[in-house]
Write a protein that holds these residues in place. Structure first.
Motif, short mmCIF file in Angstrom:
data_model
loop_
_atom_site.label_atom_id
_atom_site.label_comp_id
_atom_site.label_asym_id
_atom_site.label_seq_id
_atom_site.Cartn_x
_atom_site.Cartn_y
_atom_site.Cartn_z
N LYS A 177 0.51 -1.63 0.10
CA LYS A 177 0.07 -0.06 0.12
C LYS A 177 0.85 1.53 -0.06
N ASN A 226 1.07 9.83 -5.45
CA ASN A 226 1.91 11.48 -5.28
C ASN A 226 2.65 11.46 -6.31
N MET A 267 0.36 12.16 -9.26
CA MET A 267 0.18 13.15 -9.58
C MET A 267 0.85 15.10 -9.81
N ILE A 268 2.02 14.36 -8.96
CA ILE A 268 3.33 15.16 -9.95
C ILE A 268 3.38 16.05 -11.54
N LEU A 308 1.28 14.88 -13.51
CA LEU A 308 -0.30 15.15 -13.75
C LEU A 308 0.09 16.85 -14.16
N LEU A 309 0.58 17.58 -12.62
CA LEU A 309 1.45 18.54 -12.59
C LEU A 309 1.65 18.81 -13.81
N PHE A 317 -1.27 13.64 -20.16
CA PHE A 317 -1.66 13.79 -19.21
C PHE A 317 -3.08 12.42 -18.24
N LEU A 343 -3.51 10.47 -15.69
CA LEU A 343 -5.35 10.31 -15.36
C LEU A 343 -5.85 9.12 -14.85
N PHE A 389 -6.81 6.65 -12.66
CA PHE A 389 -8.10 6.14 -11.95
C PHE A 389 -7.86 4.98 -11.31
N ILE A 397 -5.47 3.57 -10.03
CA ILE A 397 -4.95 2.68 -8.55
C ILE A 397 -6.12 3.33 -7.36
N LEU A 398 -7.09 4.49 -8.08
CA LEU A 398 -8.51 5.07 -6.95
C LEU A 398 -9.27 4.05 -7.02
#
Lengths: 517, 111, 488, 87, 238
Positions: free
Chosen positions: D5, D13, D16-17, D19-20, D42, D46, D50, D52-53
């Protein structure tokens, strides 16, 4: 019982049926005489209530003053309609009916809501009358409508203030919003500073429209002033100032109808003074003066109309035609002149006397004398041009019979009232208790007139001089210019750039959010 | 605060910044796309629970993530996609008519 | 309450069927349009009649688990506007629209479905979806003339409106995040425990997002552009329904979700009133500058929205009644103006003020209708606009907003300046000989119908007011609304 | 948290970076085509996020609509508006 | 002067956006500290499979609990397709430069059947596994798109005429509504499938979950046809 006003309003609708002239005559005759008869038989004290929204409204209520006003309104309505029936088109006649009908409804209303509605309806119908009647009057109509709209809206605001203060729409309970009622009435009365609409309107529109407008517009103002603002003493001085201003301006005119409209301002001054005193005698005087004034001013405007109709010109020099070629009209002019100057045995004298007797303060009495003096001075100018100046203008066409009928009818009534002043008192059951034919009163009544004759003869060359150029400054036009300028600036900012618009949006969001912090 | 939410906020305002600032029409549409994506990401983040599984219950799971935002996200994706298609079609039309992609030059309507 | 869902479904179904029929037969197309219109009118009357006390219809019979539709007096009032405007516009445009007529009618039906959905739904996300449906068809209808200007205006509209939609969606997501539900009643209950700051932020996002679609003043810039470039029958719907549905949704959200106590506490009522005043003063000033009549009427629409905003943001009973009545009246009045203008455009291609010179003598009855509607929209008696303005002003004074009440009168004067300009132009004679394509009866009848409503509602305002008077019951006292929506 | 995990958390994370970064690049690059291609990346990131989430449906939808169709539309647009080289 | 003005405006805009971002950051921070109730989703998770018969909860939310949203978004796509279709010129425009190598041509031809299978799979198994009408529809829309890219617009439109596409789109949308109306005929409300007991079957089987598979199919047809139409319009645009 039916309001005479609604009869006129219905008449405006019935005129849609008028396919030919005959039907038009019949409908107009029935409506106008019917309204006169109905008004004559109204019993004071009657009132009618209806429910509208959450209010109880009184669209119809009769008392002495409203019956008196209604009588003169219907009477002169009869005259005015017949004066103009041949010249005006059907749609304009409908507007005239609408106008007369709404002013009659204003006179007979018992609450502020109906008062406002028909006040506005008067304004709308008269403005559309001005706008549609001729090609030259578009701008005048625009100005007139806007000016009247300001009046109407301040009346409305006054109504709201009063309603929120007292919780009622009744005409009898005026507590708040008095300044706004003053503005509203002031505009209708063409009070000094608020008068700018009047001379230009009355001098530009066709003559029969002037006749109709001059009967009702200012007089409804007087009536509403009596209802809403009676007994405010300060206003008497304001009326005096307004009247003197009217005299000064009138003496500088060289156009017949401009002179007459400034003279209206002066005459309205008498009524303002009478109402402002607040005593029963003052008010009676004011309303008798209203009646007399409607009679002679209508006659004078009709005379001006005849001159315009027959010669197509309307400068003072062209009045010369009256002296020789139009006998009936000349006679009417003379009678009206005597009446307006307050010469005894003519009707203007009686109401002026009542007002003068009701006055207490010396300033006002002297002011009143000065006003009488000025009035007769300006009409001496009128008479001078009409009878003492040689003219060689020819008639283009003869005045119509209906015109002469309307003219003659009013002149006869005027003479009747002048010779028997008690006629009005008997008619309306108002007792003034003045002996009009007292020598002292008659002397003081004729004094200003005599003085004015002397002064006119002495100063003739200054008075009949043409003042073609005089400074004309209209503050309302300047305000309009500023409004247009601001709008232009704003519209420049809308330059079509999407990014700019989005920036505005984001800034709005920021402002909204920063209100939170 | 957790990083993903910060990313969402930054993406959201990055897109808005692009819409406001950029003069290029296509870039503006890119900005719209980024804002859309950030909102969808926000929805998915809302639905997520630490240690949860996807909302497909072929077995009994201990902890399942929230299915509602995911459904909303699907709707939002589709709506966003059609919006972007319309936008791009208009961009092409504008380019054909006005001969430019500069947003400040499409200003026949003004005042 | 079966018919409530049909209010949304029927236009949708009609649109889909029309999309198929268009490919095969023109005759079937028109008969379907007429038939569905008549049925729709019947349905609307049915629902409006049955709107008090409010009814709930649960899609999929899920109760609170799914999406609910709710009909109360506020939505019934809006359905009344749809009934009046939609029918007239469809009849009008059957003859008026020459290019892309099929598409126009299909998209109009879709738009009506979207608006009906926005009006009826009691679910936050569903509201967003239907908002997108109606806006999407609005963009399309704005661009339907395919001229340079219409493409440009559609793009501006699209970008700005999307910009607003983002914030609406963001607020919706945050609301779900905070409350775990999308049903308005439950949100309202859950919101009681949410901190003030967060709640007001969400509220501002909603207001901003809908504000763009409503066209409050600094957010209005797309609106006149879209009016200038789009077909005139659409303008009727745009000013009567699209803008209004946005303000409807906003008011519904504010009063139901947040509750009037919170609105008072957060000061948004003051902001709203101030914003309304700003909106109409600026819009009137700008409207005076316009030479294009469509643009002029567009700015006038923005200004009228200002009055409506004031009425609805006063937070008292009379204000809500007055504002709602003005929504109805403005739809009718502006509809009349636009339809008359549409006939002028149809016969003479006239939509600049200069072009309509002298038409008062060529089309006497039509011009009279125009004058009536113009005076009504200015707010002069005895027409319907006056009654609703009277109610709004009275409510403003009652709520203590004297400045707003006073400025409404100032605004009335300002609007008179430019409408009078148009009217005078209409009655100025001209020598110009212009080619006249005679307008059909099918163009004139809807116009006269709307125009006569202007007078009718002015003289007998109790007709619509009997419906409107019930509105404040469920907005000011949102617990009543919540109780019915929760099935109590 | 168990080891797996933690790894996923770290990966999330980092994504995410990324992605930015891609978003910033897509916005600030001068070349439109680069911008569009970055936008595709991008979207791809995403999708991974998704997944992962735990949102496979949304991931699929984003893949076909967000990354696939939208990208195609963008490419067509750029092709139709030829002057993308000079900003 | 104007340069200073420009710089000022730029900083103003950046400042605006920064302010908004920081504001939202604080709001999010505050939101994170709240405890949040999720009873609606908990109900879906615990009861959803029994109530709707679909294993994939997202599908059950999309097509059953919140089926009305789906109708709305289908309408959005239809509107977009309609918008684009009236904007396209009538005359055919050449497909822009597609000069691929033979490998790509061949690959695309081979790929098409797989796409059909994949799309159908996604549609029909939407209630069991990830996927569903939207995704499957888009995959199906890929086929005409690929054909267009490969053989040009003329060929593509010859094979699948625009009229047919809009017909398919209409059929999909109407089908969705008619399926919804089945709920009314079954004595329940509009779009009821779980509540109206349309053979919910055993969760996990292909023929289960009541109307959901059929709704999926309709949306698939609609989205596929709609997106293909949008694509072709965009290609022809200008």
């Amino acid at each position: 019982m039916i309001t005479p006003g609604f009869l006129y309003l219905a008449g405006a609708l019935f005129l849609f049926l008028a396919i030919n002239n005959k039907i038009k005559y019949i409908i107009s005759f029935l409506i106008t005489t019917g309204a006169l008869i109905i008004t004559f038989y109204l019993t004071p004290g009657y009132s009618l209530e209806i429910n509208f929204l959450n209010y109880t409204l009184i669209p119809f209520r009769v008392d002495d003053i409203s019956k008196l006003t209604g009588l003169i309104f219907t009477l002169s309505g009869l005259a005015a309609v017949f004066y103009s029936i041949n010249i005006s088109s059907r749609s304009n006649l409908q507007l005239i009916f609408l106008f007369i009908g709404s002013s009659l409804t204003v006179v007979f209303t018992g609450d502020l809501f109906i008062l406002y509605i028909f006040w506005e309806l008067m304004e709308i119908s008269s403005s559309f009358l001005i706008i549609t009647v001729s090609d030259l009057t578009k701008k005048t109509g625009y100005y007139f409508f806007l000016m009247q709209a300001v009046g109407g809206l301040s009346l409305l605001w006054g109504v709201f203030l009063n309603h929120s203060a007292t919780g009622s729409l009744s005409l009898n309970a005026i507590e708040a919003g008095i300044p706004f009622f003053m503005i509203a009435v002031g505009i209708k009365l063409a009070f000094i500073g608020l008068h700018t609409w009047m001379p230009q309107t009355y001098s530009k529109v066709p003559f029969y429209v002037t006749v109709v407008l001059s009967i009702y517009t200012t007089k409804v103002g007087v009536y509403v002033m009596y209802r809403l603002l009676s007994g405010i003493n300060i206003l008497a001085y304001a009326g005096l100032i307004s009247a003197l201003f009217g005299i000064v301006m009138a003496l500088r005119q060289n156009q017949v109808r401009k002179l007459l409209s400034y003279s209206i301002i002066t005459q309205v001054g008498y009524m303002i003074i009478g109402i402002s005193i607040g005593s029963a005698a003052g008010i009676t005087g004011a309303f008798f003066h209203l009646i007399n004034h409607i009679l002679y001013k209508t006659v004078l405007f009709m005379v001006a109309g005849v001159v315009i109709y027959t010669t197509g010109k309307e400068n003072l020099e062209d009045l010369g035609i009256l002296g020789s070629k139009l006998p009936i009209t000349s006679l009417a002019t003379l009678v009206a002149f005597m009446a307006i100057s307050g010469v005894p045995f003519f009707n203007g004298y009686m109401s002026k006397t009542i007002i003068k007797e009701a006055l207490q303060e010396p300033v006002l009495i002297w002011g009143l004398n000065l006003m009488s003096f000025g009035t007769s001075l300006m009409f001496l100018k009128f008479i001078y041009y009409a009878f003492f100046q040689n003219s060689n203008i020819n008639l283009n066409r003869k005045p119509t019979i209906s015109m002469q009928l309307g003219l003659g009818f009013l002149t006869i009534i005027m003479l009747l009232i002048g010779i028997n002043p008690f006629l009005l008192e008997n008619l309306t059951n108002i007792d003034v208790d003045i002996n009009y034919f007292d020598i002292k009163l008659m002397l003081s009544g004729i004094q200003p007139f005599l003085w004015s004759v002397i002064v006119f003869i002495l100063l003739k060359k200054y008075l009949v001089k043409e003042y073609r150029r005089f400074i004309y400054y209209d503050i309302y036009r300047e305000m309009a210019k500023i409004f247009v300028k601001i709008g232009y600036k704003l519209s420049i900012y809308h330059n079509g750039k999407l990014s700019k618009y989005l920036l505005w949006a984001t800034t709005t969001l920021i402002i909204l959010l920063s209100l939170l912090i | 605060m957790e990083l993903p939410y910060v990313v969402v906020i930054i993406l959201f305002y990055l897109g808005i910044y692009t819409i406001i600032m950029n003069k290029n029409l296509i870039k503006i549409v890119v900005g719209v796309n980024i804002v859309e994506s950030s909102l969808i990401l926000l929805l998915i983040l809302i639905s997520f629970k630490l240690g949860g599984t996807a909302p497909i219950l072929d077995r009994k799971y201990e902890l399942v993530v929230d299915p509602i935002p995911q459904a909303l996200a699907l709707t939002a994706i589709v709506i966003g996609g059609s919006l972007i298609a319309v936008m791009l079609a208009l961009v092409i039309k504008i380019y054909k008519r006005y001969g430019t992609l500069n947003v400040d030059e499409i200003r026949k309507l003004r005042g | 309450m079966e018919s409530a869902v049909w209010i949304i479904l029927l236009p949708l179904l009609t649109a889909f069927f029309l999309g198929i029929f268009k490919l095969y037969s023109d005759k079937l197309f028109y008969s379907l349009v007429i038939v569905s219109m008549v049925i729709y009118l019947y349905l609307l009357i049915l629902v409006i009649n049955d709107s008090y006390p409010p009814k709930v219809y649960s899609i999929g019979n899920w109760g609170l688990l799914g999406i609910n539709l709710m009909v109360d007096s506020f939505s019934a009032m809006f359905l009344l506007i749809i009934a009046i405007l939609f029918i007239t516009v469809i009849i009008f445009s059957l003859n008026y629209i020459k290019v892309n007529k099929h598409k126009f009618i299909i998209l109009t039906y879709v738009m009506i479905a979207g608006i009906a959905g926005m009006v009826l739904t009691a679910d936050l996300f569903n509201l967003y979806v239907f908002l997108e449906v109606s806006s999407m068809s609005s963009y399309a209808l704005t661009a339907i003339k395919k001229t340079d200007k219409s493409i440009e205006s559609s793009f501006k509209y699209l970008i700005m409106s999307t910009f607003g939609s983002f914030f609406i969606l963001l607020a919706t997501i945050l609301t779900y995040y905070l409350t775990g539900t999308l049903n308005m009643a439950e949100i309202s209950l859950e919101f009681k425990s949410v901190p003030f700051m967060i709640k007001s932020t969400i509220m501002f996002f909603f207001i901003f997002g809908y504000g763009i679609k409503i066209g409050l003043v600094p957010l209005h810039a797309w609106m006149p552009d879209s009016y200038e470039a789009s077909p005139i029958p659409y303008n009727v719907l745009s000013s009567g329904l699209v803008m209004k549905s946005a303000i409807y949704a906003l008011i519904r959200l504010l009063y139901v979700i947040f509750g009037v106590e919170f609105l008072t506490e957060s000061g948004i009522l003051n902001i709203g009133v101030f914003w309304g005043v700003l909106t109409f003063i600026i819009a009137h000033t700008l409207a005076y500058q316009q030479s294009n009549l469509n643009r002029l009427l567009g700015y006038s629409s923005i200004a009228q929205i200002g009055y409506i905003t004031i009425g609805l943001f006063l937070g008292n009973e009379k204000g809500l009644i007055g504002g709602s009545f003005h929504i109805l009246n403005h739809g009718i009045m502006k509809g009349t103006l636009f339809l008359v203008l549409g006939i002028f455009y149809y016969s003479l291609k006239a939509d600049e003020i200069e072009d309509i010179q002298g038409l008062g003598y060529k089309f006497p009855v039509l011009s009279f209708t125009f004058v009536v509607a113009a005076l009504a929209i200015v707010g002069l008696p005895p027409f319907n606009g006056f009654i609703s303005k009277w109610l709004i002003i009275e409510a403003a004074i009652e709520a203590g907003f004297f400045y707003a009440a006073f400025f409404i009168l100032v605004g009335t004067f300002l609007s008179l300046t430019y409408y009078l300009k148009v009217i005078i132009k209409l009655y100025t004679k001209t020598e110009k000989k212009t080619l006249i394509e005679k307008p059909d009866l099918s163009l004139k009848l809807p116009t006269f119908f709307l125009g006569s409503l202007c007078i009718l509602f002015g003289i007998v305002p109790s007709l619509p007011l009997s419906l409107i008077n019930n509105i404040p019951k469920f907005l000011l006292n949102n617990s009543e609304y919540i109780r019915i929506l929760l099935g109590g | 948290m168990t080891g797996g995990k933690v790894v996923i958390y770290v990966i999330l994370n980092m994504l995410m970076i990324f992605l930015l970064f891609t978003a910033f690049f897509a916005v600030f690059t001068k070349n439109l085509l680069n911008s569009i291609i970055t936008l595709a990346i991008f979207s791809a990131i995403l999708i991974v996020i998704f997944v992962i989430l735990q949102a496979p449906d949304a991931a699929l939808a984003e893949a076909v609509i967000g990354a696939g169709l939208t990208l195609t539309f963008f490419v067509i647009t750029i092709n139709k508006t030829k002057d993308w080289q000079n900003e | 002067m104007s340069r200073v003005h420009k710089i000022f405006r730029k900083f103003y805009k950046i400042g605006l956006v920064l302010f908004l971002a920081i504001f939202l950051l604080f709001i999010f921070d505050e939101i994170q500290n709240l405890d949040i109730k999720r009873y609606l989703s908990e109900h879906y998770i615990s009861e959803g499979v029994q109530e709707t018969g679909a294993i994939n909860l997202v599908t059950s939310v999309l097509y059953d609990y919140r089926g009305f949203d789906t109708l709305g978004e289908a309408t959005v796509i239809l509107t977009a397709a309609a918008t684009l279709s009236f904007m396209t010129p009538i005359k055919k425009v050449k497909m822009l430069g597609t000069e691929f190598t033979i490998i790509i041509y061949q690959t695309i031809i081979i790929i098409i059947p797989f796409l059909v299978v994949l799309g159908m799979n996604l549609i029909f198994f939407g209630h069991i596994s990830p996927g569903g009408g939207f995704v499957g529809g888009v995959i199906l829309a890929m086929i005409p798109i690929l054909v267009t890219i490969n053989y040009g617009i003329t060929f593509s439109e010859n094979k699948l005429k625009p009229n047919h596409k809009s017909l398919l789109e209409g059929i999909g949308a109407i089908g969705f509504i008619l399926l919804g109306l089945l709920g009314i005929f079954a004595g329940s409300n509009f779009l009821a499938s779980g509540q109206a007991n349309f053979g919910l079957g055993n969760p996990g089987e292909l023929i289960s979950a009541g109307l959901i598979p059929y709704l999926n199919l309709m949306i698939g047809i609609k989205v596929g046809a709609g997106l293909a139409a949008i694509f072709n319009s965009l290609i022809k645009e200008g």
